[in-house]
Design a protein around this motif. Structure first.
Motif, PDB file in Angstrom:
ATOM      1  N   GLU A   1       0.796  -1.228   0.000  1.00 13.00           N
ATOM      2  CA  GLU A   1       0.000   0.000   0.000  1.00 13.00           C
ATOM      3  C   GLU A   1       0.830   1.280   0.000  1.00 13.00           C
TER       4      GLU A   1
ATOM      5  N   GLU B   1       2.071   1.781  -3.482  1.00 11.84           N
ATOM      6  CA  GLU B   1       1.000   2.106  -4.420  1.00 11.84           C
ATOM      7  C   GLU B   1       0.640   3.585  -4.307  1.00 11.84           C
ATOM      8  N   LEU B   2       0.589   4.093  -3.065  1.00 12.44           N
ATOM      9  CA  LEU B   2       0.301   5.511  -2.871  1.00 12.44           C
ATOM     10  C   LEU B   2       1.430   6.375  -3.437  1.00 12.44           C
TER      11      LEU B   2
ATOM     12  N   GLU C   1       0.942   6.577  -7.115  1.00 18.98           N
ATOM     13  CA  GLU C   1      -0.143   7.497  -7.474  1.00 18.98           C
ATOM     14  C   GLU C   1       0.318   8.949  -7.351  1.00 18.98           C
ATOM     15  N   GLN C   2       1.074   9.241  -6.305  1.00 20.57           N
ATOM     16  CA  GLN C   2       1.591  10.597  -6.113  1.00 20.57           C
ATOM     17  C   GLN C   2       2.544  10.977  -7.241  1.00 20.57           C
TER      18      GLN C   2
END
Length: 390
Positions: A97, A100-101, A104-105
């Motif tokens: 996680e 993944e963040l 995305e950033q």
């Protein structure tokens, strides 16, 4: 009744004893014993494959520790300890996680920089048109041009950030780099890994194929060079040409595992007088495991018309090895010989006898050099195809 006088009795006894002694002397005359019966045989003439013998050890072609390349908590362990896995199989999952963040950033930053680059490119084009019309100064165009270049650089940086975030996310899945056996896991689910120091999760070992490393003495290197010369090859051709290598485990008879030479060191080790050599073996059944101690045999060029005699027929004394032969008039002679390898129960005789020599093969204790024997001619059986010892 008639009595014999004492004198007459004594005379009669003397004659009787003399007659008895005369008879005994005839019966006890020495008769020499017959020559002992001894088995002899002509040497067996056969084509023999000379072998180079050595000892070696098995090593894995690939053995790699599986290390956590990103930090995080172990979320899944997807294999059983000691399982055979294929390349690309996921073995561990580190909590994905946060990565993944981060991806995305990075992707958002890339979109923002792309928009800025597009806007600054448009502004630079407008300033260029105004400069052509002499509406704005050159400095205004230069500022717009510099701003556009900065935004392009930011766009490139954002693309790198996205790739780095993708890479870090991929590292959360620890996969098998090749087919092999995975050792027992070194971590547990929920454990934090990949902190300041790399964390080894497990080790994967490839068993098929497998290497056998061994050393060849300087004398044997010269033998190999001579053998290669007969084949029209040189030492550098060893790894280009299929050179057979056979090995056997300590509990096995003969050399059942067949492989080929894979590597030879470019120079002899001066401190040990040996050449490091390696062979590779197919190991689908996993009969060979890394760390085994093995017997190694390398077949050389076949030698025709070699003379072989039973190994039991060879004796030794201070002068070296010898055999006994039935010579002229069946008188035993001792011949000093140079021996070669063992082929079955027969020993190769390199020099010292001829093919028509009658070699004593049994009754060695009764066959004495210089004495006559009664030869019992035997025929030697064909040597075994697999010579198990030197």
């Amino acid at each position: 009744m008639r009595f014999v006088s004492g004198t007459s009795w004594a005379v009669a006894c003397v004659f009787a004893i003399a007659a008895l002694l005369s008879a005994c002397s005839k019966e006890n005359s020495y008769v020499p014993p017959p020559p002992p019966k001894v088995e002899v045989a002509l040497p067996l003439k056969e084509t023999v494959t000379p072998y180079l013998y050595a000892t070696g050890n098995t090593t894995a072609v690939n053995s790699t520790p599986l290390v956590a390349r990103v930090s995080g908590f172990i979320q899944e362990i997807d294999y059983k300890d000691g399982a055979a896995v294929k390349a690309g199989t996921r073995l561990f999952l580190i909590e994905p996680e946060p990565y993944e963040l981060a991806l995305e950033q990075a992707e958002a930053g890339q979109a923002s920089s792309a928009a800025s680059a597009k806007q600054s490119a448009t502004e630079m084009k407008r300033q260029q048109d105004l400069l052509a019309q002499k509406v704005v100064s050159a400095s205004s165009f230069d500022q717009a041009s510099a701003a556009a270049a900065v935004d392009v650089a930011k766009q490139q940086q954002s693309a790198v950030d996205v790739k780095q975030a993708q890479l870090n996310l991929s590292y959360t899945e620890v996969k098998a780099p090749f087919d092999g056996i995975v050792t027992a896991r070194q971590v547990s689910i929920g454990q934090l890994v990949g902190g300041a120091d790399p964390t080894t999760l497990a080790t994967i070992v490839q068993l098929d194929p497998i290497y056998v490393n061994f050393n060849v003495s300087e004398q044997d290197v010269l033998r190999v060079r001579a053998d290669l010369a007969k084949r029209g090859l040189a030492m550098p051709d060893l790894t280009k040409t299929k050179v057979d290598v056979e090995v056997g485990l300590q509990t096995e008879t003969g050399f059942p595992h067949k492989g080929t030479l894979d590597y030879a060191a470019p120079e002899v080790n001066a401190s040990t007088g040996t050449l490091a050599v390696r062979a590779v073996f197919e190991n689908a059944a996993r009969m060979l495991l890394p760390g085994y101690f093995v017997r190694v045999r390398v077949p050389l060029l076949k030698e025709p018309d070699m003379l072989l005699v039973p190994d039991r027929a060879i004796g030794s004394d201070q002068s070296g090895r010898y055999v006994l032969v039935a010579g002229k008039d069946d008188v035993v002679e001792q011949r000093t010989v140079e021996i070669g390898q063992l082929v079955g129960n027969l020993r190769v005789i390199m020099s010292g006898i001829k093919e028509d020599d009658r070699v004593v093969i049994s009754g060695l204790l009764t066959a004495v050099p210089g004495q006559k024997i009664e030869p019992q001619t035997k025929t030697l059986e064909t040597a075994a195809a697999d010579g198990a010892a030197q």
